[in-house]
Design an enzyme around this catalytic site. Structure first.
Site, short mmCIF file in Angstrom:
data_model
loop_
_atom_site.label_atom_id
_atom_site.label_comp_id
_atom_site.label_asym_id
_atom_site.label_seq_id
_atom_site.Cartn_x
_atom_site.Cartn_y
_atom_site.Cartn_z
N GLY B 130 0.84 -1.20 0.00
CA GLY B 130 0.00 0.00 0.00
C GLY B 130 0.87 1.24 0.00
O GLY B 130 1.27 1.74 1.06
N GLU B 249 14.98 -6.02 -4.30
CA GLU B 249 14.50 -6.42 -5.61
C GLU B 249 15.42 -5.94 -6.72
O GLU B 249 15.60 -6.61 -7.72
CB GLU B 249 13.11 -5.81 -5.85
CG GLU B 249 11.99 -6.63 -5.28
CD GLU B 249 11.88 -8.00 -5.93
OE1 GLU B 249 12.63 -8.90 -5.51
OE2 GLU B 249 11.05 -8.16 -6.82
#
Lengths: 385, 394
Positions: B130, B249
């Site tokens: 979110g 990532e």
């Protein structure tokens, strides 16, 4: 897979870069452009440092380094738009002699390499004809036997042709093959012709520091190095010339990028550094990407050549296309972001713009290599009968 | 420089391939029950994640109790290469496995790791991130969703948007403002929010391709109550953690994008001869020129990505990683455009069902999201110019 230079290669690059920054400032290039000086001190220094010997096998007095190292040298020479026949010698003449030597070990070829290693001989590859960089376009012929072989034809765009001692000439043999190569009767051959035996016309081109020339041979005395069926050796040497020229292009482009970036950090308009404007920032990001990706693919190609990987042929075409595309963007944006000052003869930027453009054209332009890639990828147009 | 991986890395690859052959989900089970969004995990994914976790193949770089085998970065690279080659997804919830789980392992409490991170790793839970809000997109740090401490609980009000997978995910890794008076980067905290909590409303955002299977959602939060024990890391330290989470990532995400471009290119080359056969010689010349141009770019993207990775492995600066997001996503989009160019009306077809092969124009439009999400191309260019090239802010 490791596509980053190793520590020794980084050391070599840093050393070469430091020497060239000291010995080949823009004033040396300007001297050649304005015929007010020559680059003899630079050339002497390069020989003393053993640069011509870089890719020559150790048994012939060379340093025995691989093709990646040759590529590093080619890139750094582009970075300073160096006026020197060294690029021709290390990336064209030596690779062809080494390929020839591998197939036909003769003392003659070995001696030539030894002379190059000591700086006693410089050389270039005489391949292109009528502006076409391709073994398929060779019409120059070689005839005669033994000690009476002669070469006839005209070569164009010979790198450092006005300056080197000798040419490795790609020619089509006519008549009976050399007895030593009796089983190699077809295809192209490689011949050594001394500059004194050729008619050399220096080309008036936009970058006078490359010594480009057209070279004509009218029954010029020639030493046969490999007569007939040398297509494979020639192709492998040509690949090396292509990758080195691609890296030479990228070297000039990286320097264009650096000087333009430096300029954007000091030049002020509207009370701001122009580099703080987002319209320019985004273009710098695109230029940076163009240089980094071209550099990465060029070293991939150099590595494929050095390791004799099956992908080498394709990689060479890809590298030359990428370096040419990089050149278009960097030349146009580099000058544009300098504004008017970059368009003046007094500013040093144009040496780099011209070197990058000439290097894009030499050894086959980006567009020419695109066409070769279309062939390789099976995208060739079938012409209806 | 070398073109081959060392023997140890190749042995690792061989070991993984052997395991993969025996344990991979079948093509049929994947096709029969495709994931409907990046928060959805159908039965086969849950089982597949669990098999990888139990055998130490889920996150190879981690220790065995976290589903790994202490592999090095090179080993992780070849592992990802082989999963891609086999066309087996490592997960259908990439943000959960790639960002939320590592962040919890780094910053979470023991209980949070046990309940949430292990839930993700065992294939029992999925997560969404979110982050973006209607008024906080590229300028993410200006987010307004407010979490107020009331005793031992947070009371949260606000709205999130572009939340991938929220329609199916079990919980949200929620960025909210906990100190409205601090400078905007210093008043943000991360809270774990189970999406079945009262006051949470998820509304799917229909997308331009396959509107019936939306991945993106709006998430409305009205007086949502979660215990303060759901705070991840320190209060008001969320922005710093966001940087850390995303760095997990970044070291590998380039590979996915390069592989995406490569497989699109491979498909184009595969279909090229058939397509060419229907074209006139002049048309063929133009088509070939397009294809060759993108072939060169694909090779460049690969070389740039692998070089950046080599620098990363050696512990050096790898500016390539900042370039790859913008480069690969834009390249993938252009490839989509070129691929659709010579098929006439056939390129316009709409496909049935999600993730079965998209029509050519659908595929092209589907790439439009990736130059916007996770930092738009414009933001990437700002980052490159300011943080790598040190151009003055202004």
């Amino acid at each position: 897979m490791d596509l980053e230079l190793n520590d020794d290669q980084i050391d070599l690059r840093d050393n070469v870069r430091a020497v060239l920054a000291r010995e080949c400032p823009a004033s040396v290039v300007r001297g050649v452009y304005e015929s007010t000086g020559d680059a003899s001190a630079l050339r002497k220094q390069m020989v003393e440092l053993g640069w011509p010997a870089l890719g020559i096998p150790e048994e012939y007095g060379g340093l025995g380094m691989g093709f990646v190292e040759v590529g590093i040298l080619a890139e750094e020479l582009g970075r300073v738009s160096a006026p020197t026949p060294l690029l021709a010698t290390v990336s064209q003449f030596v690779p062809l002699l080494v390929e020839v030597l591998r197939s036909a070990p003769t003392s003659k070829t070995g001696e030539l390499l030894s002379e190059v290693a000591t700086g006693a001989r410089t050389g270039s590859l005489a391949l292109a004809e009528k502006g076409r960089w391709s073994p398929d376009s060779v019409n120059t012929t070689a005839s005669g036997e033994g000690d009476s072989v002669t070469v006839t034809g005209t070569k164009t765009d010979v790198l450092a042709g006005a300056e080197v001692d000798s040419f490795a000439v790609v020619a089509r043999p006519t008549g009976p093959a050399h007895p030593a190569d009796a089983d190699r009767s077809d295809g192209l051959g490689v011949y050594l012709v001394e500059r004194a035996d050729a008619e050399v016309t220096a080309s008036k081109v936009i970058d006078p520091a490359l010594g480009l020339a057209d070279v004509s041979f009218d029954r010029a005395p020639a030493k046969p190095l490999l007569t007939g069926d040398a297509d494979g050796e020639i192709a492998r040497a040509v690949e090396q010339a292509v990758v080195a020229m691609a890296l030479h292009t990228v070297g000039a482009c990286r320097r264009i990028f650096e000087v333009t970036l430096e300029y954007a950090k000091v030049r002020e308009q509207y009370d701001r550094k122009i580099g703080s404007f987002q319209a320019l920032k985004h273009r710098f990001a695109d230029m940076y990407l163009a240089v980094e990706k071209a550099n990465a693919i060029c070293y991939f190609a150099a590595l494929a050549v050095a390791e004799d990987d099956p992908r080498r042929r394709e990689a060479c075409h890809v590298a030359k296309v990428a370096s040419g595309d990089c050149q278009s963007l960097l030349a146009e944006e580099g000058l544009q972001l300098h504004g008017g000052i970059g368009y003046t003869w007094e500013n040093d930027l144009h040496f780099l713009l011209k070197r990058a453009k000439v290097a894009d054209v030499l050894c086959g332009s980006a567009s020419w290599h695109r066409a070769r890639l279309a062939d390789l990828l099976g995208l060739t147009v079938e012409v209806a009968p | 420089m070398k073109l081959r991986f060392d023997e140890g890395t190749e042995a690792f690859r061989a070991e993984f391939l052997q395991w993969l052959e025996l344990n991979r989900p079948s093509v049929e089970e994947m096709a029969d029950d495709p994931a409907r969004s990046s928060g959805h995990s159908p039965g086969w994914t849950r089982a597949w994640t669990r098999r990888m976790f139990d055998s130490g193949w889920l996150v190879p770089g981690w220790p065995p109790h976290l589903g790994g085998r202490n592999a090095g970065p090179l080993e992780t690279l070849v592992y990802l290469e082989e999963l891609n080659r086999a066309e087996v997804p490592r997960t259908t919830n990439p943000q959960g496995l790639g960002i939320v789980a590592p962040s919890l392992v780094d910053y979470g409490t023991e209980e949070q790791v046990e309940q949430y991170a292990m839930g993700l790793l065992r294939g029992e839970l999925t997560a969404c991130l979110g982050m973006s809000e209607p008024d906080a997109g590229s300028d993410l740090a200006s987010l307004k969703t407010r979490a107020v401490i009331d005793g031992d609980r947070f009371v949260i009000n606000g709205q999130k948007v572009w939340t991938s997978g929220a329609g199916y995910a079990d919980f949200c890794f929620l960025f909210c403002r906990t100190d409205p008076d601090a400078p905007k980067h210093r008043g943000i905290s991360i809270v774990l929010l189970p999406l079945n909590t009262e006051g949470v409303t998820v509304r799917p955002l229909r997308e331009i391709i396959h509107p019936d299977y939306p991945d993106l959602s709006e998430v409305f939060l009205d007086d949502v109550v979660v215990p303060v024990s759901n705070l991840v890391g320190e209060l008001n330290d969320g922005w710093k953690m966001a940087g850390g989470s995303l760095a997990h990532e970044r070291s590998m995400v380039w590979l996915m994008s390069v592989m995406g471009v490569e497989s699109a290119m491979a498909e184009l080359l595969e279909t090229a001869p058939g397509m060419m056969a229907s074209l006139s010689p002049r048309e063929q010349v133009i088509a070939a020129d397009d294809i060759v141009g993108f072939y060169v770019e694909t090779q460049c993207a690969r070389a740039l990505g692998y070089r950046g990775f080599a620098r990363f492995v050696k512990g050096g600066n790898a500016p390539e990683q900042a370039l790859m997001k913008m480069y690969a996503s834009e390249l993938r989009r252009e490839l989509g455009r070129v691929t659709a160019q010579w098929h006439g009306g056939g390129a316009l077809a709409v496909s049935e069902g999600r993730r079965s092969s998209l029509g050519l124009i659908e595929d092209y439009f589907a790439t439009f999201g990736s130059t916007i999400s996770a930092g738009s191309s414009e933001i990437q260019r700002n980052i490159i110019a300011e943080r790598i090239l040190n151009l003055p802010r202004g």
